[in-house]
Design a protein around this motif. Sequence first.
Motif, short mmCIF file in Angstrom:
data_model
loop_
_atom_site.label_atom_id
_atom_site.label_comp_id
_atom_site.label_asym_id
_atom_site.label_seq_id
_atom_site.Cartn_x
_atom_site.Cartn_y
_atom_site.Cartn_z
N GLY A 57 -15.89 0.75 -1.24
CA GLY A 57 -15.45 2.10 -1.52
C GLY A 57 -14.09 2.46 -0.96
O GLY A 57 -13.66 3.60 -1.08
N ARG A 58 -13.40 1.48 -0.36
CA ARG A 58 -12.10 1.80 0.22
C ARG A 58 -11.08 2.14 -0.85
O ARG A 58 -10.14 2.87 -0.59
CB ARG A 58 -11.59 0.64 1.07
N GLY A 59 -11.22 1.59 -2.04
CA GLY A 59 -10.32 1.92 -3.13
C GLY A 59 -8.86 1.61 -2.83
O GLY A 59 -8.00 2.45 -2.97
N ASN A 60 -8.57 0.39 -2.41
CA ASN A 60 -7.20 0.07 -2.03
C ASN A 60 -6.64 -1.09 -2.82
O ASN A 60 -5.98 -1.94 -2.27
CB ASN A 60 -7.14 -0.25 -0.54
N GLY A 61 -6.92 -1.13 -4.13
CA GLY A 61 -6.50 -2.40 -4.66
C GLY A 61 -6.18 -2.66 -6.09
O GLY A 61 -5.29 -2.08 -6.63
N LEU A 62 -6.89 -3.60 -6.69
CA LEU A 62 -6.41 -4.36 -7.82
C LEU A 62 -7.15 -4.11 -9.12
O LEU A 62 -6.94 -4.85 -10.07
CB LEU A 62 -6.51 -5.85 -7.47
N GLY A 63 -8.00 -3.14 -9.20
CA GLY A 63 -8.71 -2.91 -10.45
C GLY A 63 -9.65 -4.07 -10.76
O GLY A 63 -10.02 -4.84 -9.90
N ASP A 64 -10.01 -4.19 -12.01
CA ASP A 64 -10.91 -5.26 -12.44
C ASP A 64 -10.25 -6.17 -13.44
O ASP A 64 -10.90 -6.82 -14.22
CB ASP A 64 -12.15 -4.66 -13.11
N GLY A 65 -8.95 -6.21 -13.46
CA GLY A 65 -8.26 -6.98 -14.49
C GLY A 65 -8.12 -6.11 -15.71
O GLY A 65 -8.75 -5.07 -15.83
N ALA A 81 -4.20 -1.07 -14.11
CA ALA A 81 -5.56 -0.91 -14.62
C ALA A 81 -5.84 0.58 -14.74
O ALA A 81 -5.12 1.39 -14.15
CB ALA A 81 -6.55 -1.57 -13.67
N PRO A 82 -6.88 0.97 -15.46
CA PRO A 82 -7.22 2.40 -15.55
C PRO A 82 -7.43 3.03 -14.17
O PRO A 82 -7.15 4.20 -13.97
CB PRO A 82 -8.51 2.41 -16.37
N GLU A 83 -7.90 2.23 -13.20
CA GLU A 83 -8.16 2.76 -11.85
C GLU A 83 -6.89 2.98 -11.05
O GLU A 83 -6.91 3.69 -10.05
CB GLU A 83 -9.05 1.79 -11.06
N GLY A 84 -5.78 2.35 -11.44
CA GLY A 84 -4.54 2.50 -10.70
C GLY A 84 -3.65 1.29 -10.86
O GLY A 84 -3.95 0.37 -11.62
N THR A 85 -2.56 1.27 -10.12
CA THR A 85 -1.58 0.19 -10.17
C THR A 85 -1.51 -0.48 -8.82
O THR A 85 -1.52 0.17 -7.78
CB THR A 85 -0.19 0.75 -10.55
N ALA A 86 -1.43 -1.80 -8.83
CA ALA A 86 -1.29 -2.57 -7.60
C ALA A 86 0.03 -3.33 -7.65
O ALA A 86 0.41 -3.87 -8.69
CB ALA A 86 -2.45 -3.56 -7.45
N LEU A 87 0.73 -3.37 -6.52
CA LEU A 87 1.97 -4.10 -6.40
C LEU A 87 1.76 -5.19 -5.35
O LEU A 87 1.42 -4.90 -4.21
CB LEU A 87 3.10 -3.16 -5.99
N LEU A 112 0.82 -1.21 0.00
CA LEU A 112 0.00 0.00 0.00
C LEU A 112 0.86 1.27 0.00
O LEU A 112 0.46 2.28 -0.56
CB LEU A 112 -0.92 -0.01 1.21
N SER A 113 2.01 1.21 0.66
CA SER A 113 2.94 2.33 0.69
C SER A 113 4.29 1.78 1.16
O SER A 113 4.42 0.57 1.39
CB SER A 113 2.46 3.44 1.65
N THR A 114 5.26 2.64 1.35
CA THR A 114 6.58 2.20 1.78
C THR A 114 6.53 1.43 3.10
O THR A 114 7.28 0.49 3.29
CB THR A 114 7.50 3.43 1.93
N HIS A 115 5.62 1.81 3.97
CA HIS A 115 5.57 1.22 5.31
C HIS A 115 4.29 0.44 5.60
O HIS A 115 4.09 0.01 6.73
CB HIS A 115 5.75 2.31 6.37
N ALA A 145 10.04 -9.05 -16.30
CA ALA A 145 9.33 -9.41 -17.52
C ALA A 145 7.98 -8.73 -17.55
O ALA A 145 7.39 -8.46 -16.51
CB ALA A 145 9.15 -10.93 -17.60
N GLY A 146 7.50 -8.48 -18.74
CA GLY A 146 6.15 -7.96 -18.90
C GLY A 146 6.09 -6.69 -19.69
O GLY A 146 7.01 -5.88 -19.68
N LEU A 147 4.99 -6.54 -20.40
CA LEU A 147 4.64 -5.34 -21.14
C LEU A 147 3.18 -5.07 -20.87
O LEU A 147 2.41 -5.99 -20.64
CB LEU A 147 4.84 -5.54 -22.64
N GLY A 148 2.78 -3.83 -20.90
CA GLY A 148 1.36 -3.54 -20.74
C GLY A 148 0.89 -3.62 -19.31
O GLY A 148 1.47 -3.01 -18.41
N ASP A 149 -0.15 -4.42 -19.07
CA ASP A 149 -0.86 -4.43 -17.79
C ASP A 149 -0.21 -5.26 -16.70
O ASP A 149 -0.51 -5.06 -15.52
CB ASP A 149 -2.28 -4.94 -18.00
N VAL A 150 0.62 -6.24 -17.05
CA VAL A 150 1.19 -7.15 -16.05
C VAL A 150 2.71 -7.16 -16.17
O VAL A 150 3.25 -7.41 -17.24
CB VAL A 150 0.64 -8.59 -16.23
N HIS A 151 3.37 -6.89 -15.04
CA HIS A 151 4.83 -6.93 -14.96
C HIS A 151 5.20 -7.80 -13.76
O HIS A 151 4.59 -7.68 -12.69
CB HIS A 151 5.41 -5.52 -14.76
#
Length: 171
Positions: free
Chosen positions: A55-63, A126-132, A16-19, A105-111
């Motif tokens: 509505g927390r908005g903390n995550g992974l998009g919809d694929g 995803a358009p909504e954001g990036t998840a690591l 979620l963040s550095t810590h 490895a990876g191009l586009g949506d998945v790295h």
Amino acid sequence: MHTPTVDETVQARLILSTHRSARLRVTLSYRPDDPLAVRMAFPAEFSLDERGDDGRGNGLGDGPAGAPGDAPADGPGDGPDPDGGRDIVWVFARHLLAAGLELPAGLGDVHIRPATGRRTMVELRAPEGTALIQFDSTDLRRFLWRSRVVVPDGEEHLFLDPDRALAELLG
């Protein structure tokens, strides 16, 4: 002849963040009827899509909507989660997962890339954001080994059904 699906549930960390990070369960799936792809299913509560979550908005998009290899949620682990939502399913190439365990490895949506220790990082865009997401590499290697027992590398073409694929594509 029915060839079994490979499903494995593993623990991972959503960074979620550095810590800060959150533990989550991820279901890895491999289906011989889609021999070039793997699926990662995440709990619905980690969705960035506010239409179906809390509505927390903390995550992974919809694929990766509309991305090559994108598939409707129709396999094991793709259904409702215990909290009433639908799992978030990402579909991408099995060879990408294998390559990312060794080198970035990876191009586009998945790295995918190796990290320090026995860890592997998966970045989903995803358009909504990036998840690591951080995985134990041993879990991913075990899953890949199990998928290769079902369909060995280089033999995927023996499991492809072009008529079924065309029918799915045309709806």
